[in-house]
Enzyme design. Structure first.
Site: not given
Ligand code: CMC
Length: 430
Positions: A307, A365
């Site tokens: 998140h 989720d």
């Molecule tokens: N699985 C594997 N690696 C992950 C995941 C994951 N679910 N989420 C983040 N990472 C890694 C990512 O690759 C990155 O690594 P690095 O620093 O080496 O590049 C690091 O963790 C930080 O991730 P980010 O994408 O830069 O973080 P963000 O804040 O931009 O994204 C997120 C947050 C929720 C989009 C992301 O964690 C994600 O894609 N999660 C899976 C989709 C998900 O469950 N979404 C629902 C979010 S909660 C409800 C809502 O908002 O609707």
């Protein structure tokens, strides 16, 4: 709100004072609104990781502590003692209602559940397998055509009616989309039923036989809607604010919010989690998928994990996990392979260094789909369920944005990396 100052040293050695502002709780913010005018420089923050876009007194999140509060009330207390309709009133009006106010609000929502009959005919234009999120966004967008003349954003009474219509009519639209998918006749709302009972009735009743509403299902949905009701400046809410900031018809701003919610990084994750669990299929495959999620060359991510704000735990996920146990038990679903698989996957990921180092925990989720599935709601409708809950947050934020006397059209700038100025070359010479 207190004011302090942040000193920024520019390359020429001069110092610029930027006001620092404190909210009620949470980190301070540096107010950079005057930066460009004073220094001719922008800030750069893709994805708004370090940027607050507005003042808001609706919802507060502390990502380190795992705290979520609506108008100051912890979500755990609201989940335990309140109802979705009461939470909707709270988000809209800022205070919990008195008994009379609650009863009047509840009645207003109950008597606005029907759609203009013309709106129903739109569904006939969709293919039987159209995704319900696409239909929801399209039909809500069409409300801007039905209610355009009746919507004067500067009139508080019109803003109220807009919020009531969105809350009251979204379940009817959602159920109609589902009925189209399953080839059943559209079921009209029943105003004697409460919000979630009515939704279940419109989803699952058929004209051929009586339908008995399961109180466990109605209660579970009510709780899920409370937990999804608002989440400060998330992607879809920011989209609603941004679209609405131009003065666009607010129904079309909500349609834009629905489109933003659909993405798998946002609300679409609940659908993606179930698809992922089905693909994993068996606990013996968990290791393989955890490795895929960690592999930078593999686009696969563990859906329902991570998140932007929560870096410790998502309080909504904790409540939903507990509820999943209760719902499955009460519905007498002893055979719960997907829930068992999800719990095992959570345990493996939580012990893995990659997930520990990056503070990746299950989010809202991860378990919600398990409950929707147990209630008989198909996977493609999961994000629609999220939208029903979040709709009340969207309208509350739109109202706050539109009523803000300091409000401006949302218009970010950029770091331009295209070609510098060059002369046009005639096509014969290229
Ligand atoms: N699985 C594997 N690696 C992950 C995941 C994951 N679910 N989420 C983040 N990472 C890694 C990512 O690759 C990155 O690594 P690095 O620093 O080496 O590049 C690091 O963790 C930080 O991730 P980010 O994408 O830069 O973080 P963000 O804040 O931009 O994204 C997120 C947050 C929720 C989009 C992301 O964690 C994600 O894609 N999660 C899976 C989709 C998900 O469950 N979404 C629902 C979010 S909660 C409800 C809502 O908002 O609707």
């Amino acid at each position: 709100m207190t004011e302090d100052a942040y000193r920024l040293k520019s390359p020429d050695g001069s110092e610029l004072e930027l006001p620092v502002r404190s909210g009620t709780v949470g980190p301070d913010v540096i107010d950079i609104a005057g930066l460009y005018k004073a220094q001719g420089i922008f800030t750069y923050d893709p994805g708004f990781v370090s940027t607050g876009s507005c003042e808001s007194d609706i919802t507060f999140i502390d990502g380190e502590q795992g705290i979520l509060m609506y108008r100051g009330y912890p979500v755990e207390q609201l989940a335990k003692h309140s109802s979705f309709i009461e939470v909707s009133y709270l988000l809209q009006h800022g205070e919990l209602p008195t008994a009379d106010e609650l009863s009047e609000f509840d009645n207003t929502i109950r008597v606005h559940t029907m759609l203009n009959e013309g709106m129903l005919s739109f569904f006939k234009g969709f293919r039987y397998d159209a995704h319900p999120m696409a239909m929801l966004s399209a039909i809500v967008g069409s409300m801007s055509a039905y209610y355009h003349d009746e919507m004067n954003a500067s009139n508080p009474a019109h803003r109220d009616i807009f919020a009531h219509r969105i809350l009251a009519k979204l379940p009817t639209i959602a159920a109609a989309a589902y009925k189209l998918n399953v080839g059943q006749p559209f079921i009209y709302p029943r105003n004697d039923l409460n919000y979630t009972e009515n939704l279940l009735h419109m989803l699952f009743a058929v004209p051929a036989e009586p339908y008995e509403i399961d109180p466990v299902a109605a209660e579970a949905l009510d709780l899920l809607f409370i937990l999804h009701a608002d989440h400060e400046q998330n992607c879809s809410t920011s989209t609603v604010r941004m679209a609405g900031s131009s003065g666009a018809n607010p129904y079309s701003a909500i349609a834009a919010g629905i489109a933003a919610l659909w993405g798998p990084a946002h609300g679409g994750a609940n659908e993606a989690v179930l698809n992922m669990l089905e693909e994993i299929g068996d606990v013996s495959q968990i290791g393989k998928y955890v490795e895929k999620a960690k592999d930078k060359n593999d686009p696969f991510r563990l859906m329902g994990f991570g998140h932007r704000v929560y870096k410790n735990f998502d309080p909504r996920a904790t409540i939903i996990r507990e509820m999943a146990y209760k719902v499955l038990e009460k519905l007498d679903r002893k055979d719960t392979p997907l829930f068992d698989l999800a719990q095992e996957l959570e345990q493996v990921a939580l012990k893995d260094d990659y997930f520990i180092e990056k503070n990746l925990y299950p989010n809202v989720d991860f378990y919600s789909g398990i409950i929707y599935r147990a209630l008989g709601i198909p996977t493609s409708m999961f994000t629609v369920m999220f939208a029903l809950g979040r709709s009340v947050g969207w309208t509350a934020h739109w109202r706050e944005m539109i009523a803000d006397p300091k409000g401006k059209i949302a218009r970010p700038r950029q770091l331009y990396t295209g070609p510098a100025a060059r002369d046009y070359v005639d096509v014969s010479k290229r």
